[in-house]
Motif scaffolding. Sequence first.
Motif, mmCIF file in Angstrom:
data_model
loop_
_atom_site.group_PDB
_atom_site.id
_atom_site.type_symbol
_atom_site.label_atom_id
_atom_site.label_comp_id
_atom_site.label_asym_id
_atom_site.label_seq_id
_atom_site.Cartn_x
_atom_site.Cartn_y
_atom_site.Cartn_z
ATOM 1 N N LYS A 1 0.823 -1.082 0.128
ATOM 2 C CA LYS A 1 0.142 -0.066 0.000
ATOM 3 C C LYS A 1 0.848 1.232 0.038
ATOM 4 O O LYS A 1 0.556 1.977 -0.792
ATOM 5 N N SER A 2 1.795 1.149 0.970
ATOM 6 C CA SER A 2 2.714 2.481 1.008
ATOM 7 C C SER A 2 3.411 2.704 -0.310
ATOM 8 O O SER A 2 3.502 3.812 -0.790
ATOM 9 N N THR A 3 4.017 1.865 -0.696
ATOM 10 C CA THR A 3 4.624 1.684 -1.893
ATOM 11 C C THR A 3 3.977 2.288 -3.072
ATOM 12 O O THR A 3 4.520 3.080 -3.834
ATOM 13 N N PHE B 1 -2.411 10.107 1.805
ATOM 14 C CA PHE B 1 -2.380 9.929 3.144
ATOM 15 C C PHE B 1 -1.760 8.591 3.407
ATOM 16 O O PHE B 1 -2.419 7.530 2.922
ATOM 17 N N ASP B 2 -0.781 8.538 4.148
ATOM 18 C CA ASP B 2 -0.369 7.098 4.332
ATOM 19 C C ASP B 2 -0.335 6.771 5.993
ATOM 20 O O ASP B 2 0.297 7.256 6.635
ATOM 21 N N GLU B 3 -1.522 6.109 6.047
ATOM 22 C CA GLU B 3 -1.896 5.614 7.659
ATOM 23 C C GLU B 3 -1.621 6.850 8.468
ATOM 24 O O GLU B 3 -0.937 6.929 9.515
ATOM 25 N N PRO B 4 -2.425 7.893 8.075
ATOM 26 C CA PRO B 4 -2.299 9.316 9.004
ATOM 27 C C PRO B 4 -2.600 9.070 10.419
ATOM 28 O O PRO B 4 -1.912 10.105 11.245
HETATM 29 MG MG LIG Z 1 2.962 1.152 5.092
#
Ligand SMILES: [Mg+2]
Lengths: 317, 438, 508, 249, 249
Positions: free
Chosen positions: D47-49, D167-170
């Motif tokens: 996901k983050s990638t 947004f990455d797991e804010p």
């Molecule tokens: Mg991540």
Amino acid sequence: ATLDEVKERGELNCGVVTGLAGFGAPDANGVWEGFDVSVCRAVAAAVLGDPTAVNFVPTTGQTRFTALASGEIDLLARNTTWTFSRDTDLKFDFAGVNYYDGQGFIVPTELGVSSAKDLDGATVCIQTGTTTELNLADFFRNNNISYEPVPVETNAEAQQQYLAGACDAYTTDASGLAATRATFENPADHVILPEIISKEPLGPLVRHGDNEWGDIVRWTLNALIAAEEYGVTSANVNELAAAPGTNPEVNRLLGTEGELGAMIGLENDWAKNAIAAGGNYGEIFEKNIGENTPIGLARGLNAQWTNGGLIYAPPFR
Amino acid sequence: MSDTHAQTVSYVRETMLPEAEPPVGNRGALLWVRENLFSGWLNILLTLVSLYVIWWALAHTMPWVFRGIWNAGSLSECREIRDATLPEGTSAACWAVLSDRWQQLMFGFYPRELYWRPVLALVIFLAAIAPVLFSHMPRKALWLTAASPFVMFWLLWGGSVWFPVSVALGFALGWAAWRALAPLAGTLIASIVAVALPVVYWLYSAGTLARELDQAMPLSIEYVPSQDFGGFMLSFIIGIAGIILSLPLGILLALGRQSDLFIINKISVGFIEIIRGVPLIVWLFTASLLLNYFLPPGTNFDLMLRVIIMVTLFAAAYIAEVVRGGLAALPKGQYEAADALGLDYWKSMRLIILPQALKISIPGIVNTFIGLFKDTTLVVFIGLLDPIGLSNAIRASTEWNGIYWELFVFIGLLFFICCFSMSRYSLYLEKKLQRGHN
Amino acid sequence: MTTTSDAPKAGFRPSQLIYDTRYRSMTIQVIAFIALMLGLSWLVSNTIANLSALGKDFDFGFLGQRAGYDINQRLIDYDSSSSHGRAALVGILNTLLIAVLGCALATVVGVLAGVLRLSKNWLVANLMAVYVEGFRNIPVLLWILLIFALMTEATPQPRDFREGGDASMILGDSVAITNRGVFIPAPAWGNGSMILLIVLVLSLVAVWGWRRYAHKVQEDTGRILPIGWGTLGLLIVPLAVAFLALSATSGRVTQPIYVTGAAEGTSLADFGAAQQGINACAVPYSTESLNLRRALRAEGLRFNVVDVTSAEEAIAAAEEGRCNILSLPASTEAATVPAGAVALSDTIRRGSPVQFESPVLGGFNFEGGLQLRNSLIALWLALSLYTGAFIAENVRGGILSVSKGQTEAAFALGIKPSRTMRLVILPQALRVIIPPMISQYLNLTKNSSLAIAVGYMDVRSTLGGITINQTGKELEGMLLLGLFYLVTSLIISSAMNLYNSRVKLKER
Amino acid sequence: MQVSDEVAIEISNMNKWYGSFHVLRDIDLTVYQGERIVICGPSGSGKSTLIRCINRLEEHQSGRIVVDGTELSSDLKNIDKIRSEVGMCFQHFNLFPHLTILENCTLAPIWVRKTPKREAEEIAMHFLEKVKIPDQAHKYPGQLSGGQQQRVAIARSLCMKPRIMLFDEPTSALDPEMIKEVLDTMIELAEEGMTMLCVTHEMGFARQVANRVIFMDQGQIVEQNEPEAFFNSPQSDRTKLFLSQILGH
Amino acid sequence: MQVSDEVAIEISNMNKWYGSFHVLRDIDLTVYQGERIVICGPSGSGKSTLIRCINRLEEHQSGRIVVDGTELSSDLKNIDKIRSEVGMCFQHFNLFPHLTILENCTLAPIWVRKTPKREAEEIAMHFLEKVKIPDQAHKYPGQLSGGQQQRVAIARSLCMKPRIMLFDEPTSALDPEMIKEVLDTMIELAEEGMTMLCVTHEMGFARQVANRVIFMDQGQIVEQNEPEAFFNSPQSDRTKLFLSQILGH
Ligand SMILES: [Mg+2]
Ligand SMILES: Nc1ncnc2c1ncn2[C@@H]1O[C@H](COP(=O)(O)OP(=O)(O)OP(=O)(O)O)[C@@H](O)[C@H]1O
Ligand SMILES: Nc1ncnc2c1ncn2[C@@H]1O[C@H](COP(=O)(O)OP(=O)(O)OP(=O)(O)O)[C@@H](O)[C@H]1O
Ligand SMILES: [Mg+2]
């Protein structure tokens, strides 16, 4: 008193150089050898009867006087020049002269320099913390020529600098120069200049104030010198000391006649022990720095007075 | 509230995709080389420059090293062999000086038949610090640690066993006095007595006691005077003695510096700053030139002992700062909890604070030791024969006059091996501490 | 603060000294103080007893006595007839010189190595690791000795620069690298150098103004002006223009050389050949002096320089016969030229505002120019490389301490990599880097006392070495020496504390 | 909450490897202007990638990513352009600790957008008010709570007036009380019609604002759907498993 | 749950300053043997400071504190005496991380009370059983959960057989699940008749075990009453405000 301390300790604390070929350096077994070292051994033999009962304390140009003044060593036998201020202001007593030296210069033959006065503008290596530094400054100042001093810490370092050409000339006591030159790969490429710019009487010294101890060192040195004069050698000393001989001075020296030992608080065979330790002055000279050694010094000024030198022992009586 | 867009499609993947190989040029050695050596023109340039530097350095040194001559009695012999066997103008190291003199470089003039003693002392030292460095060792082993300085001293210098014993007795005396007095007269008086009593004992009766005991029951090994010590052994002795002796002093100083008692605090700060502000070499000259002025007339002891005293004071100031860091890293709650349980200052320090603070400080202490060990080379300036001093002495002998690089390369290499492994160890410790493992 | 202390009910009991927290701390401190005083007085009384036993006194008079030794490396005038005090001063300046030079180079080396060690280039990163570990794990003394020896062995001696030698000068025959040191051209300040200085100061002011202006423009309009290029231009262009203009106008004027005791019309070479000794009068560091020496050297003549303070004095000296050759500023009126002096047919050009005197090979050594002695360079390199290895680790740690997230956040905001470095990474990394870096500076300064190993005459070698050795004043000498180092390090560490308290990050 | 026909992000056939590890596999995704997409999936699913590829914090190795009409390639200009159009909020806020809140917010406008300082400050204050912390403007990040810091991070991105927010797991590094503050801010943003891609496991948030929920596993998009449909009737087994874990928790 | 007439703690007219900040003002408080007192109040009102004055972790500047008949003065002997009679539990447990649980518990008995080691261990095991973690005795604090750690901290205090226990927000650093474990232990203790002073905002606990609730604000005791009366009909406005906040939360 120092004598009692030494006797009680059973060992002589003798200050020596950290390493100067021929004059004092440890060999592969850690046994100290050399011209100055022999003085220590002779004194130990005279006082304790055992030439090996010496604790050699290596000292640098900077630490030697404090070591002596503080009592860390009983005797400093390390090429140290007898000067007025050292004798008086620094509160030491010189026991005599075991080597008459003078400060000289060594230069590469290639430079074509034949006199120290030609060294105007030259770069000169000197060991710091010695009188040579002062002599050098005075010499160039008097002759109104300029130079650049390159101070170095040890003889080995100076030698390396000089050989690499980082200085044009190296100045130290002429004996040291000869000793150093002897170890060069090509000794012939270097000349020692004729000028001797100072008098450097080198000798062992002790603290001022303990005259008994001073006497012992002084007369041990004289005994070595006198032994050479009278032909007493390490080979024949035992034989001569066994019974009184014809020469009364030898008899007194070796304790077969009279009570000279008792007068300085030692056994009567003190001089015999001292001579037996490493031989007489001449033998010591020949063995350590004489012409047959790599150092290859001629007797020169250090010949007996009878041979036109300055080495002269007062009478033993 | 979803006013979803018409184009939004719901989607479900039926089959999972397998893992695929990355495209060519993005994998394997090729990728590694490209990413690590040739990514961008700057990197290419750097790579080329580095390659040139490495090649240049190796080309200039390696032949010299590997053509080296190992069997010769003197430098001139070396040169003869070189001229005889190698083409003219090539240089070759004369490693023969090492095979001739390595014992001296390692042990100085220590009697050869007694080499086992310093070696054994080193083994004992390693065994003694093991319980300190590895927490899972049995606590009882700490007794060995406490005894080891005396054993090592005896092994190194030799002489009568009663001398170290009677010195150790002083510590026992202080401890006993403390145990006896603390419940009766309070910790303050007890600690004063516990300090004063051993000092008086050492000054006035330790020597006599040792002599008496020796006469009653002579038990001694051959005495080796300090003058015979030299080489790496000397560096190790000075370094290790400096660290061991300075540790208690350093801890006291650190505590003093943390204290709110004004005078104690200022004394500690003053001491630490003065010691750290002046180079070690000046302190060493002080040891050799001045220490005798400060002691009662007539006292006179070993230069080596004086150096150790100075090095100890010097190291103590550095250790104090390291330990202070450890103390500061402890949460205040630890102090409060100890107080709330009714532990007094010394007990809480000994049982709660110091065990934790010292553990944090071990990497710092190891680093201090590395610094100290390297700094022992400075003793050459006051005439002690450490490896560099010995190299001077060796170069002054007629056989080896004029040799240079071989000795220094050897000395440098040995120092590097020792210091590098120690610094790796302290790095490992730091990492372990960071993981917060108990 | 108003505290109504609960007064002790039963008056004061001695046991309170131990059991009452209020008095207990007093008791401990008083005991500590007494112990300290006892200890100190014990030391002092021992010292007094020992000194009197040795017949020495405690007295700083030796500082005024004649030193008697020469020092090659000196920043102020000194010769063997100067006092020990002045020798100490020379040493102090030398120590400070090596400290400043060393810190500067160590910073450069350290920052470079630290950054390169983080490089993505595997080879470079590992090469730097080898450098760092190598220097950190071998005693600095050994490095000093090795580098000194390396420089002595690997560089040619002045002799090799002669005809047939295999060494030659570099950079247009102006720099000679020898194993006695590096000889570089020395600047000589001529007429108009004052103007150059003024121009330099003005450009510095202009740079400051430009930066402020650029800042303001950015605040007001958002436009980013090229600060770096502007600064560079402002520094270089005016100086270059002024230099060229001055050289063009005043550099053309020629001026005669006057000699005494020679016939009209002789050339310099003939004069030199006829004369026994040439004594040249010149104001030190002036253009005239430089030109005169240059002219004499060009003819291969040997000469002494007699230092004078002004043209008038030079004339007077020539009249007294203290010198027989002199060059005067062109503005000197012909009438005041010393009696009996004639202008040589050789005339020399008056120089531009700054000229460089290149070293030339003299009898034994290079002469003229500025000599950076090997001892200085070796010590400098060794200390810098050694300290640089430590600084590299600090720098690496500092940069690593700024988390990757910071860079990513800046990138995500669209900030360019170079600006990210300047605006985000460096300000944070510097807080971590600078304090340990300053203590490395402190270490370097203290380590400079190892100068003794290469014969560099720092304060430890002069005051703490030769002076002590010649005068026997160990106590006084070491005391002064210790004091000097102590003060230096206190100054450095208080600078560090100041910095620390200024940049501390604000936390909750 | 209008969704237009305009395409904001188009990702087609995109693959990415870390070394030889295939972390993103054949990603196809089209995001329209004004869409609010929530991405979820197990840890390590990429996901983050994915998010980070969109503004080129990571480089993809094959396929195309077109953001706002500009294709992401190694062309620096395009990267700069896209980065200043796409705002991003990280899990750990990544505020600049050496700058005040206000300076954090004005840094990029001043140096990237070349806005005059005063104007940049006005904008910053505007957005700080929006995230309800105008009074903290002169404090340093270290002096704020986590929730406040994350809101500053959002304001900082907004100051660049981005068209898309990632947004990455804010909220995953925040304490429960603070999560709400941040989610409220994000909801407000969503209501204003900002295009948003959000990696999060806050299902409440997803239900409330998302147009679409994307579920990823092993580097692939396994399922996507409207939130209601996604949560109530997941199709794939993996999705079911994942949802059962996350909702049961 | 018996309360005797014997006075355990008597504080009269006590004042304390931090520098020039007057943190405790004219505190008068009498605690009887066996009483269980809960102290509450807004943050910074001086609750912790009051508790800490009682075993002299903080020094008071005027007034008297008499604990179990011994006046707290600067006399070290009194301080030692009182500290060994008064146990204390902190918000962050402050266990000694380098000692095992058992060693944590036996440390003070061995070194302060001079109990033989075996006996001390028996006592410790007894109390560890009481707080229900005898099986953890040989672990280190770092290996325990927060709730377990706090229970160890309580056991550690109990091992000194204190007559009075002080608690300073013992549950506020714990996750909700763990709070209960700790409160249960405290309730059990209260039921055995231990004199307790407890700073806490756990109103449930206060209602269940307290004889008296004390409300502090700005360094003063504003109101004190039995729990029921205190919660149901607070007198002072401040108390009302505070209660509305804390219960509404
Ligand atoms: Mg991540
Ligand atoms: N720089 C990297 N080098 C190598 N592998 C990486 C790198 N960054 C991430 N990975 C790997 O790529 C995979 C996907 O990582 P990613 O961070 O995108 O997962 P995620 O879905 O965001 O997980 P999480 O919910 O834990 O944040 C993981 O297996 C991770 O280990
Ligand atoms: N060591 C100290 N020096 C100066 N002021 C202090 C100190 N310790 C506490 N204070 C101040 O004293 C006041 C009371 O502190 P205390 O910790 O007793 O409050 P509290 O009621 O326990 O609050 P909380 O519920 O936040 O724990 C606070 O304003 C605090 O800032
Ligand atoms: Mg509190």
